[in-house]
Design a protein around this motif. Structure first.
Motif: not given
Ligand code: FDA
Length: 395
Positions: A17-19, A35-37, A46-48, A131-133, A162-164, A337-340, A366-369, A379-381
């Motif tokens: 969402a942020g990008m 900014i991202d930490h 990457r891992i999805s 690498s910025t907090s 910042t996601g969930g 292990t939760a995806e969301v 925006i996004g998962e937060v 659907y989540n992406f």
């Molecule tokens: P996202 O979590 O992607 O990004 C948040 C960013 O904020 C991270 O880079 C984090 O480092 C940063 N951040 C957090 N706290 C911070 C702070 N205090 N200061 C600075 N930076 C901070 N969905 C889908 O549609 N298809 C798929 O294939 C998958 N597969 C999948 C696999 C696995 C293992 C997981 C865990 C999840 C999925 N998902 C998925 C879900 C999907 O990854 C998720 O819904 C999105 O990444 C959410 O995007 P966001 O940008 O909202 O948060």
């Protein structure tokens, strides 16, 4: 003390969402700092999808999302659709395929999506600070001042992406919820979603021989139903159908499982009994179910008897064991292990066309937060792209 550097837009969180938001705001000529930490952007991308990123779903529509306000996602999903994202993927030349149920995956690697976004970020002139907090933040005038480990920053628009809380070992934090509460927004209580379910020890022990067995099943919770794969594991139940239903399930609720949902097991067994009563029920069931599962159900319901010795009542019981299995999971595997994350920043406080906080001009979530959570299957992406895109048109 150094003067704070000034940006128009600061986006915290360089995930999907942020990008997307930073790219769009940058393309509008805004000075954007992202900014991202973490040490790298888009780690969850990457891992999805097992490394192939299920980046969207051809059928994405509001009915695929859970939220206290079911209509909130309509506007963003309409303004930036799955087809819009697919066009970007195609323009970049990334090969993809539909795996099943509208789910689009890269043919190659999820890194292609991350690279596409980071190249677009660069082209849009957005500055990425990794690498910025963020160590402090406050409202100043009609903007915001942030303290970060790399110095102070001011901005007119602050976007929280910042996601969930899922997968804490990848840097997930509750930061976004804290910001919301600090600025007076409500947060819907959060819980893990798209997560394997756990079972009580006695049932788990009974099912232990099935670990690793998968079956195409139908899972129901109230009026919600999913027809997808179910996997028996050493901890309980997993697989797409289980992950899907987990987002609807609450502690204490029952779910109903059909292990051969398209089969009339009773009729099948009766027909087999009439044709050859000396067959073992497990042999017949193995035509409908994986062998180990068939054996376990037959052993439990029919013992050592063959079909000729089984009354219709017993056949009906077997049918019930296959297609009317009611169970109460004891819990879930949790954020590990939760995806969301279900729940999050309450949508009542946000404008659905822009994702801006109604009472705090310049603040966006925006996004998962946000309290909008999609089904499994891309659907989540799509929510991340859509909500990031709309905020990027306005921040
Ligand atoms: P996202 O979590 O992607 O990004 C948040 C960013 O904020 C991270 O880079 C984090 O480092 C940063 N951040 C957090 N706290 C911070 C702070 N205090 N200061 C600075 N930076 C901070 N969905 C889908 O549609 N298809 C798929 O294939 C998958 N597969 C999948 C696999 C696995 C293992 C997981 C865990 C999840 C999925 N998902 C998925 C879900 C999907 O990854 C998720 O819904 C999105 O990444 C959410 O995007 P966001 O940008 O909202 O948060």
């Amino acid at each position: 003390m150094n003067r704070p550097s000034a940006a128009d837009v600061v986006v915290i969180g360089a995930g999907a969402a942020g990008m997307m938001c930073a790219i769009e705001a940058g393309r509008r000529g805004r000075r954007v700092v992202l900014i991202d930490h973490a040490r790298a952007p888009g780690e969850k991308i990457r891992i999805s999808g097992g490394g192939r990123c299920n980046f969207t779903n051809l059928d994405a529509a509001p009915r695929n999302y859970l939220s206290a306000n079911a209509g909130f996602c309509i506007s963003a999903l309409k303004r930036f659709t799955q087809h819009d994202f697919v066009r970007r993927v195609e323009a970049r030349g990334i090969a993809y395929h539909e795996k099943t149920l509208g789910q689009l995956f890269c043919d190659g690697s999820s890194r292609q999506i991350v690279d596409m976004l980071t190249d677009e970020l660069r082209a849009a002139g957005a500055e990425l600070k990794l690498s910025t907090s963020v160590t402090g933040y406050e409202r100043t005038g009609d903007g915001f001042t942030l303290a970060t480990t790399e110095g102070a920053l001011t901005c007119r628009s602050l976007v929280i992406a910042t996601g969930g809380k899922s997968i804490p070992k990848m840097g997930a934090t509750g930061f976004g919820y804290e910001v919301a509460e600090r600025f007076g927004l409500k947060v819907q209580s959060t819980r893990p979603g798209l997560v394997p379910l756990t079972l009580d020890p006695a049932l788990l022990e009974r099912l232990a021989p099935l670990a690793g067995v998968g079956v195409e099943a139908r899972l129901r919770h109230g009026k919600t139903r999913f027809d997808e794969g179910l996997l028996f594991t050493h901890r309980g139940l997993s697989g797409p159908a289980v992950l899907q239903i987990s987002s609807y399930w609450r502690e204490g609720d029952e779910i109903e499982v059909a292990l051969a949902p398209s089969k009339d097991v009773f009729t099948h067994l009766r027909t087999a009994r009439a044709a050859n009563g000396r067959q073992a029920p497990a042999t017949v069931l193995a035509g409908l179910l994986p062998k180990r599962l068939a054996q376990m159900i037959a052993d439990r319901e029919a013992g050592a008897r063959n079909l000729a010795d089984l009354s219709d009542k017993v056949l009906q019981r077997i049918d019930g064991a296959v297609n009317g299995w009611k169970l109460k999971p004891t819990g879930s595997e949790g954020y590990r292990t939760a995806e969301v994350t279900l729940g999050g920043v309450d949508t009542d406080g946000l404008d659905s066309r822009t994702m801006q906080a109604r009472d705090v001009p310049g603040l966006y979530f925006i996004g998962e937060v946000v309290d909008v959570t999609g089904w499994l299957g891309g659907y989540n992406f799509q929510w991340a792209w859509s909500s990031g895109w709309v905020a990027g048109q306005c921040a």
